[in-house]
Design a protein around this motif. Structure first.
Motif, PDB file in Angstrom:
ATOM      1  N   LEU A  27       0.829  -1.206   0.000  1.00 56.92           N
ATOM      2  CA  LEU A  27       0.000   0.000   0.000  1.00 56.92           C
ATOM      3  C   LEU A  27       0.861   1.252   0.000  1.00 56.92           C
ATOM      4  O   LEU A  27       0.466   2.284  -0.545  1.00 56.92           O
ATOM      5  N   ARG A  37      -6.761   3.551   0.414  1.00 54.80           N
ATOM      6  CA  ARG A  37      -5.527   2.993   0.969  1.00 54.80           C
ATOM      7  C   ARG A  37      -5.525   3.078   2.485  1.00 54.80           C
ATOM      8  O   ARG A  37      -5.148   2.120   3.176  1.00 54.80           O
ATOM      9  N   LEU A  70      -4.700  -4.271  -5.817  1.00 51.73           N
ATOM     10  CA  LEU A  70      -5.045  -4.182  -4.395  1.00 51.73           C
ATOM     11  C   LEU A  70      -5.300  -5.562  -3.799  1.00 51.73           C
ATOM     12  O   LEU A  70      -4.950  -5.814  -2.641  1.00 51.73           O
TER      13      LEU A  70
END
Length: 341
Positions: A27, A37, A70
């Protein structure tokens, strides 16, 4: 003519390898989506402190904004293995049962296009997400019996470009839902700067800004345009990009100053010239440019609507004044005037 765009087209292994290499692994390395985030960092930190799998995560938003990346980061930062699948590949409850029963404790399961799963699989997933258990039906008719099967605890990361198609019972079982937004030009410049270093290409700020301007607010497109610029430099024996090199490379691929490519301009041209600005139905517009309606609706239309070139009305698609200006065509009276919107 090749289009540098988001489309379902074959990609060779070298391109996939490069795309994978450009993905951030944490991240902290991930550019943009600052609020998402921060939320995900809290979620993962809490799970790590409590020594449990992270809550199920739903990522929604247009293609190319980082949903798959992600999901990989969730697995990496959790120290867990990652299993990849997609909604279209899960067309029977048995497909999902086989997938879930093979997961190891704490494994992260990523299902792309989760809204395209079969309904029977969706219903099985409800119980799996909530209680880490599924019921296997054995036999048919009056003699059918249900056998419960316990699953290892896992984290599901679902990705969708059309969250409205997800049934509420499935959406409610995700502990965290994030919507990814299009990137600002400054954020795309940071993406390009990072990728250029990894590709070994010198791209000064002015050239980065020009690539970002043509990237439709999407990091995946920014990286693909950067690779085309890199190819141009390699072929012409240069090590650094300038505005002239960016213009030459992207003009070759029909990507204009605001990111429109051949198909975008074909749609606008048909809408403005052939249909006098509309309104025109999606299927008719697709036939006019020789494309599938799904491609127009999911690939071309969102960007044209977002930049104010196309409007959607109950009677069909219409061209907005900005589209006439971009094509250099005098605005004419359309079947549905702008004042009727």
């Amino acid at each position: 003519m090749a289009d540098v765009r988001e489309a379902e087209e074959p990609v060779d292994e070298s391109e996939l390898a490069i795309e994978g290499a450009l993905r951030p692994m944490s991240l902290a390395e991930f550019v943009g989506q600052q609020k998402v985030r921060g939320q995900m960092q809290l979620l993962l930190d809490a799970a790590r402190i409590q020594q449990r799998p992270a809550d199920h995560i739903l990522l929604s938003g247009p293609p190319g904004l980082g949903k798959t990346t992600l999901a990989m980061i969730v697995a990496y930062e959790s120290g867990r293995p990652l299993r990849l699948s997609s909604g279209p590949a899960i067309q029977h409850a048995g497909d999902l049962a086989a997938l879930l029963s093979s997961l190891t404790p704490g494994e992260v399961l990523f299902i792309d296009e989760v809204h395209r799963m079969a309904r029977s699989a969706e219903e099985m997933l409800y119980l799996a997400m909530e209680d880490f258990r599924i019921d296997i039906m054995v036999g048919k008719g009056a003699g059918a019996t249900s056998i419960p099967l316990d699953l290892s605890p896992f984290t599901l990361v679902g990705a969708t470009t059309r969250s409205g198609l997800l049934p509420n019972p499935l959406r409610d079982r995700f502990g965290f839902t994030a919507h990814l937004e299009y990137y600002e030009p400054e954020e795309l410049e940071r993406v390009i700067e990072r990728s250029a270093v990894m590709l070994g290409v010198s791209v000064p700020p002015a050239a980065r800004a020009e690539i970002a301007r043509r990237s439709r607010g999407t990091p995946r497109i920014a990286n693909r345009l950067l690779r085309r610029v890199r190819d141009y430099l390699v072929v012409h024996g240069r090590t650094g990009a300038d505005i002239a090199a960016v213009d030459a490379a992207l003009d070759l691929y029909d990507v204009d100053r605001i990111g429109l490519d051949r198909l975008d301009r074909a749609v606008l041209d048909a809408l403005v010239r052939r249909f006098r600005g509309g309104p025109v139905g999606l299927s008719t517009l697709a036939v006019a440019v020789g494309e599938e309606p799904d491609t127009i609706e999911s690939v071309v239309e969102p960007y044209l609507v977002r930049i104010g070139f196309m409007g959607r009305t109950p009677r069909g698609r219409i061209a907005m004044p900005e589209a006439y200006a971009h094509l250099g065509v005098p605005a004419a009276d359309s079947v549905l005037g702008f004042d009727d919107l």
